[in-house]
Design a protein around this motif. Structure first.
Motif, PDB file in Angstrom:
ATOM      1  N   LEU A 164     -40.071  27.388  -1.337  1.00 62.58           N
ATOM      2  CA  LEU A 164     -41.503  27.575  -1.139  1.00 62.58           C
ATOM      3  C   LEU A 164     -41.844  28.933  -0.537  1.00 62.58           C
ATOM      4  CD1 LEU A 164     -42.510  24.008   0.044  1.00 62.58           C
ATOM      5  CD2 LEU A 164     -42.856  25.044  -2.191  1.00 62.58           C
ATOM      6  N   LEU A 165     -40.833  29.717  -0.181  1.00 56.21           N
ATOM      7  CA  LEU A 165     -41.093  31.102   0.212  1.00 56.21           C
ATOM      8  C   LEU A 165     -41.780  31.859  -0.927  1.00 56.21           C
ATOM      9  CD1 LEU A 165     -37.852  32.109   2.152  1.00 56.21           C
ATOM     10  CD2 LEU A 165     -40.188  32.164   3.052  1.00 56.21           C
ATOM     11  N   THR A 166     -41.479  31.469  -2.155  1.00 54.39           N
ATOM     12  CA  THR A 166     -42.129  32.094  -3.305  1.00 54.39           C
ATOM     13  C   THR A 166     -43.643  31.973  -3.201  1.00 54.39           C
ATOM     14  OG1 THR A 166     -40.247  31.549  -4.701  1.00 54.39           O
ATOM     15  CG2 THR A 166     -42.284  32.114  -5.820  1.00 54.39           C
ATOM     16  N   SER A 167     -44.108  30.772  -2.856  1.00 49.05           N
ATOM     17  CA  SER A 167     -45.542  30.545  -2.731  1.00 49.05           C
ATOM     18  C   SER A 167     -46.137  31.357  -1.589  1.00 49.05           C
ATOM     19  CB  SER A 167     -45.808  29.052  -2.510  1.00 49.05           C
ATOM     20  OG  SER A 167     -47.193  28.789  -2.447  1.00 49.05           O
ATOM     21  N   ALA A 168     -45.400  31.479  -0.489  1.00 50.70           N
ATOM     22  CA  ALA A 168     -45.896  32.243   0.659  1.00 50.70           C
ATOM     23  C   ALA A 168     -46.008  33.727   0.323  1.00 50.70           C
ATOM     24  CB  ALA A 168     -44.971  32.041   1.859  1.00 50.70           C
ATOM     25  N   TYR A 169     -44.980  34.279  -0.326  1.00 47.52           N
ATOM     26  CA  TYR A 169     -45.043  35.699  -0.691  1.00 47.52           C
ATOM     27  C   TYR A 169     -46.128  35.942  -1.746  1.00 47.52           C
ATOM     28  CZ  TYR A 169     -40.818  36.915   1.904  1.00 47.52           C
ATOM     29  OH  TYR A 169     -39.903  37.143   2.895  1.00 47.52           O
ATOM     30  N   GLU A 170     -46.308  34.993  -2.651  1.00 45.66           N
ATOM     31  CA  GLU A 170     -47.357  35.138  -3.655  1.00 45.66           C
ATOM     32  C   GLU A 170     -48.732  35.139  -2.989  1.00 45.66           C
ATOM     33  OE1 GLU A 170     -48.169  33.558  -8.078  1.00 45.66           O
ATOM     34  OE2 GLU A 170     -48.042  31.981  -6.579  1.00 45.66           O
ATOM     35  N   GLY A 171     -48.952  34.181  -2.077  1.00 48.85           N
ATOM     36  CA  GLY A 171     -50.210  34.145  -1.363  1.00 48.85           C
ATOM     37  C   GLY A 171     -50.445  35.409  -0.547  1.00 48.85           C
ATOM     38  N   GLN A 172     -49.377  35.906   0.053  1.00 53.37           N
ATOM     39  CA  GLN A 172     -49.460  37.154   0.809  1.00 53.37           C
ATOM     40  C   GLN A 172     -49.872  38.311  -0.100  1.00 53.37           C
ATOM     41  OE1 GLN A 172     -45.720  39.099   2.415  1.00 53.37           O
ATOM     42  NE2 GLN A 172     -46.478  38.184   4.312  1.00 53.37           N
ATOM     43  N   GLY A 173     -49.280  38.350  -1.276  1.00 50.15           N
ATOM     44  CA  GLY A 173     -49.635  39.391  -2.231  1.00 50.15           C
ATOM     45  C   GLY A 173     -51.077  39.290  -2.679  1.00 50.15           C
ATOM     46  N   ARG A 233     -50.736  23.241  14.655  1.00 50.13           N
ATOM     47  CA  ARG A 233     -49.759  24.277  14.941  1.00 50.13           C
ATOM     48  C   ARG A 233     -49.757  24.661  16.418  1.00 50.13           C
ATOM     49  NH1 ARG A 233     -49.786  29.086  12.820  1.00 50.13           N
ATOM     50  NH2 ARG A 233     -47.538  29.147  12.601  1.00 50.13           N
ATOM     51  N   ALA A 234     -50.930  24.647  17.036  1.00 53.29           N
ATOM     52  CA  ALA A 234     -51.013  24.940  18.462  1.00 53.29           C
ATOM     53  C   ALA A 234     -50.339  23.847  19.290  1.00 53.29           C
ATOM     54  CB  ALA A 234     -52.469  25.092  18.889  1.00 53.29           C
ATOM     55  N   ALA A 235     -50.496  22.602  18.858  1.00 49.47           N
ATOM     56  CA  ALA A 235     -49.924  21.482  19.602  1.00 49.47           C
ATOM     57  C   ALA A 235     -48.418  21.359  19.408  1.00 49.47           C
ATOM     58  CB  ALA A 235     -50.608  20.174  19.180  1.00 49.47           C
ATOM     59  N   HIS A 236     -47.904  21.898  18.311  1.00 51.69           N
ATOM     60  CA  HIS A 236     -46.465  21.754  18.000  1.00 51.69           C
ATOM     61  C   HIS A 236     -45.808  23.115  17.813  1.00 51.69           C
ATOM     62  CE1 HIS A 236     -46.864  17.403  17.542  1.00 51.69           C
ATOM     63  NE2 HIS A 236     -48.012  17.644  16.917  1.00 51.69           N
ATOM     64  N   LYS A 237     -46.265  24.062  18.582  1.00 53.22           N
ATOM     65  CA  LYS A 237     -45.746  25.424  18.489  1.00 53.22           C
ATOM     66  C   LYS A 237     -44.230  25.446  18.677  1.00 53.22           C
ATOM     67  CE  LYS A 237     -46.644  30.084  20.247  1.00 53.22           C
ATOM     68  NZ  LYS A 237     -47.450  30.883  21.205  1.00 53.22           N
ATOM     69  N   GLY A 238     -43.550  26.207  17.819  1.00 53.89           N
ATOM     70  CA  GLY A 238     -42.100  26.328  17.920  1.00 53.89           C
ATOM     71  C   GLY A 238     -41.316  25.339  17.086  1.00 53.89           C
ATOM     72  N   THR A 239     -41.995  24.378  16.458  1.00 54.45           N
ATOM     73  CA  THR A 239     -41.290  23.404  15.627  1.00 54.45           C
ATOM     74  C   THR A 239     -41.307  23.848  14.168  1.00 54.45           C
ATOM     75  OG1 THR A 239     -43.261  22.079  15.135  1.00 54.45           O
ATOM     76  CG2 THR A 239     -42.052  21.556  17.165  1.00 54.45           C
ATOM     77  N   ASP A 240     -40.389  23.293  13.407  1.00 54.74           N
ATOM     78  CA  ASP A 240     -40.356  23.584  11.979  1.00 54.74           C
ATOM     79  C   ASP A 240     -41.603  23.058  11.280  1.00 54.74           C
ATOM     80  OD1 ASP A 240     -36.942  23.043  12.275  1.00 54.74           O
ATOM     81  OD2 ASP A 240     -37.763  24.929  11.588  1.00 54.74           O
ATOM     82  N   SER A 241     -42.153  21.966  11.791  1.00 55.83           N
ATOM     83  CA  SER A 241     -43.372  21.427  11.191  1.00 55.83           C
ATOM     84  C   SER A 241     -44.539  22.393  11.360  1.00 55.83           C
ATOM     85  CB  SER A 241     -43.708  20.075  11.816  1.00 55.83           C
ATOM     86  OG  SER A 241     -42.743  19.102  11.457  1.00 55.83           O
ATOM     87  N   ALA A 242     -44.575  23.110  12.494  1.00 57.82           N
ATOM     88  CA  ALA A 242     -45.621  24.108  12.698  1.00 57.82           C
ATOM     89  C   ALA A 242     -45.476  25.247  11.700  1.00 57.82           C
ATOM     90  CB  ALA A 242     -45.566  24.642  14.128  1.00 57.82           C
ATOM     91  N   VAL A 243     -44.237  25.635  11.422  1.00 58.91           N
ATOM     92  CA  VAL A 243     -43.987  26.661  10.403  1.00 58.91           C
ATOM     93  C   VAL A 243     -44.466  26.162   9.047  1.00 58.91           C
ATOM     94  CG1 VAL A 243     -42.208  27.941   9.147  1.00 58.91           C
ATOM     95  CG2 VAL A 243     -42.062  27.701  11.641  1.00 58.91           C
ATOM     96  N   THR A 244     -44.123  24.934   8.724  1.00 60.76           N
ATOM     97  CA  THR A 244     -44.512  24.356   7.447  1.00 60.76           C
ATOM     98  C   THR A 244     -46.020  24.329   7.265  1.00 60.76           C
ATOM     99  OG1 THR A 244     -42.557  22.961   7.435  1.00 60.76           O
ATOM    100  CG2 THR A 244     -44.380  22.268   6.032  1.00 60.76           C
ATOM    101  N   ALA A 245     -46.731  23.976   8.322  1.00 60.11           N
ATOM    102  CA  ALA A 245     -48.187  23.891   8.246  1.00 60.11           C
ATOM    103  C   ALA A 245     -48.833  25.243   7.971  1.00 60.11           C
ATOM    104  CB  ALA A 245     -48.736  23.307   9.547  1.00 60.11           C
ATOM    105  N   ALA A 246     -48.101  26.315   8.264  1.00 62.65           N
ATOM    106  CA  ALA A 246     -48.665  27.651   8.040  1.00 62.65           C
ATOM    107  C   ALA A 246     -48.905  27.935   6.561  1.00 62.65           C
ATOM    108  CB  ALA A 246     -47.729  28.717   8.624  1.00 62.65           C
ATOM    109  N   LEU A 247     -48.144  27.299   5.685  1.00 63.31           N
ATOM    110  CA  LEU A 247     -48.301  27.574   4.249  1.00 63.31           C
ATOM    111  C   LEU A 247     -49.624  27.036   3.699  1.00 63.31           C
ATOM    112  CD1 LEU A 247     -47.177  28.832   1.719  1.00 63.31           C
ATOM    113  CD2 LEU A 247     -45.801  26.774   1.341  1.00 63.31           C
ATOM    114  N   PRO A 248     -49.922  25.735   3.835  1.00 63.40           N
ATOM    115  CA  PRO A 248     -51.232  25.274   3.362  1.00 63.40           C
ATOM    116  C   PRO A 248     -52.378  25.881   4.155  1.00 63.40           C
ATOM    117  CG  PRO A 248     -50.089  23.510   4.508  1.00 63.40           C
ATOM    118  CD  PRO A 248     -49.086  24.604   4.300  1.00 63.40           C
ATOM    119  N   LEU A 249     -52.144  26.232   5.417  1.00 64.25           N
ATOM    120  CA  LEU A 249     -53.172  26.906   6.203  1.00 64.25           C
ATOM    121  C   LEU A 249     -53.518  28.253   5.576  1.00 64.25           C
ATOM    122  CD1 LEU A 249     -54.969  27.323   8.689  1.00 64.25           C
ATOM    123  CD2 LEU A 249     -52.928  28.113   9.928  1.00 64.25           C
ATOM    124  N   GLY A 250     -52.491  29.010   5.200  1.00 66.37           N
ATOM    125  CA  GLY A 250     -52.730  30.306   4.574  1.00 66.37           C
ATOM    126  C   GLY A 250     -53.497  30.188   3.275  1.00 66.37           C
TER     127      GLY A 250
END
Length: 268
Positions: free
Chosen positions: A160-169, A114-131
């Motif tokens: 997959l926003l569902t999974s992110a909000y669930e993990g957040q909860g 995510r640090a190497a590809h900051k600002g890309t959609d792939s970096a956003v995507t990686a945030a989900l399994p990271l979380g």
């Protein structure tokens, strides 16, 4: 089912369990929707559900970043083998020695990606399994930060926003922040994620209300959910929770919402 529910403990009543119980059902749903999710595996959920992902991004983000993300995630799919180590085949990485090692490697690899590809959609995507990995390691603040990055950066129609909000909860719940957890599950309810997650946001809200001592309010949510999602995972879970509440002396209310198929059309 009622007999099983009566034996559920107080801890089980409040435990985050939906993906643990219905991960296979969710995985089957994801696999049937290849236009959205295909090619590479991503570790998504608290109970260890692995869902196929990626090609989804290649049209929206740098092709090289998407390809590298896929390769990174593939290496994280290696099995966990405890005890006697297995000799990997030529060119293959050795299996992980524990789930903890895999999660630690996931955090390190995806943080660097995510640090190497900051600002890309792939970096956003990686945030989900990271979380998800941060959550399993007990780093709830890190999990909340990663899930927040995903919910801010993902398209509003992303299932997959569902999974992110669930993990957040779940992360807020683990920190004892029940009001924030309730809000995350309300946001989860607003996402159209398809059949396998129908009603899960409402189900989680009921769990939190029970933890807050608002059992009558929770019972109403569960009764409505049971009526509208009888054949879905959320409906089955709601039935079990209602049985537990009834055994505790909570009056089970009549549902305020009826299934669409049984609603009476307006006259005229």
């Amino acid at each position: 089912m009622a007999q099983k529910s009566d034996k559920m403990t107080k801890q089980e009543l409040s435990a985050p369990d939906a993906f643990q119980l219905y991960g296979a059902e969710a995985s089957d749903w994801l696999q049937k929707r290849g236009q959205i999710i295909s090619t590479v595996a991503v570790v998504l959920v608290v109970g260890g559900l692995i869902a196929a992902l990626v090609q989804y991004f290649s049209n929206r983000s740098g092709e090289a970043a998407a390809k590298q993300l896929g390769q990174t995630l593939e290496t994280l799919e290696r099995p966990v083998v405890e005890g006697v180590p297995l000799q990997p085949a030529d060119g293959e990485l050795p299996p992980f020695k524990s789930e903890k090692e895999r999660d630690e490697t996931t955090v390190k690899s995806l943080t660097e990606f995510r640090a190497a590809h900051k600002g890309t959609d792939s970096a956003v995507t990686a945030a989900l399994p990271l979380g998800k990995a941060e959550y399993r390691l007990g780093n709830y603040d890190g999990a909340l930060a990663a899930f927040g990055e995903y919910t801010k950066g993902a398209p509003k129609n992303d299932p997959l926003l569902t999974s992110a909000y669930e993990g957040q909860g779940y992360a807020h719940e683990a920190k004892g922040q029940l009001d924030q957890a309730l809000e995350s599950f309300k946001q989860m309810e607003q996402v159209n994620a398809g059949e396998f997650m129908q009603g899960m946001g409402q189900y989680h809200q009921a769990r939190i209300l029970v933890a807050q001592g608002k059992k009558d309010e929770a019972a109403q949510l569960l009764a409505d959910l049971k009526a509208t999602q009888a054949n879905a995972a959320a409906g089955r879970l709601a039935t079990e929770r209602l049985a537990v509440l009834a055994a505790q002396g909570v009056k089970v209310p009549e549902p305020k919402t009826q299934p669409a198929a049984t609603q009476t059309p307006d006259a005229g």
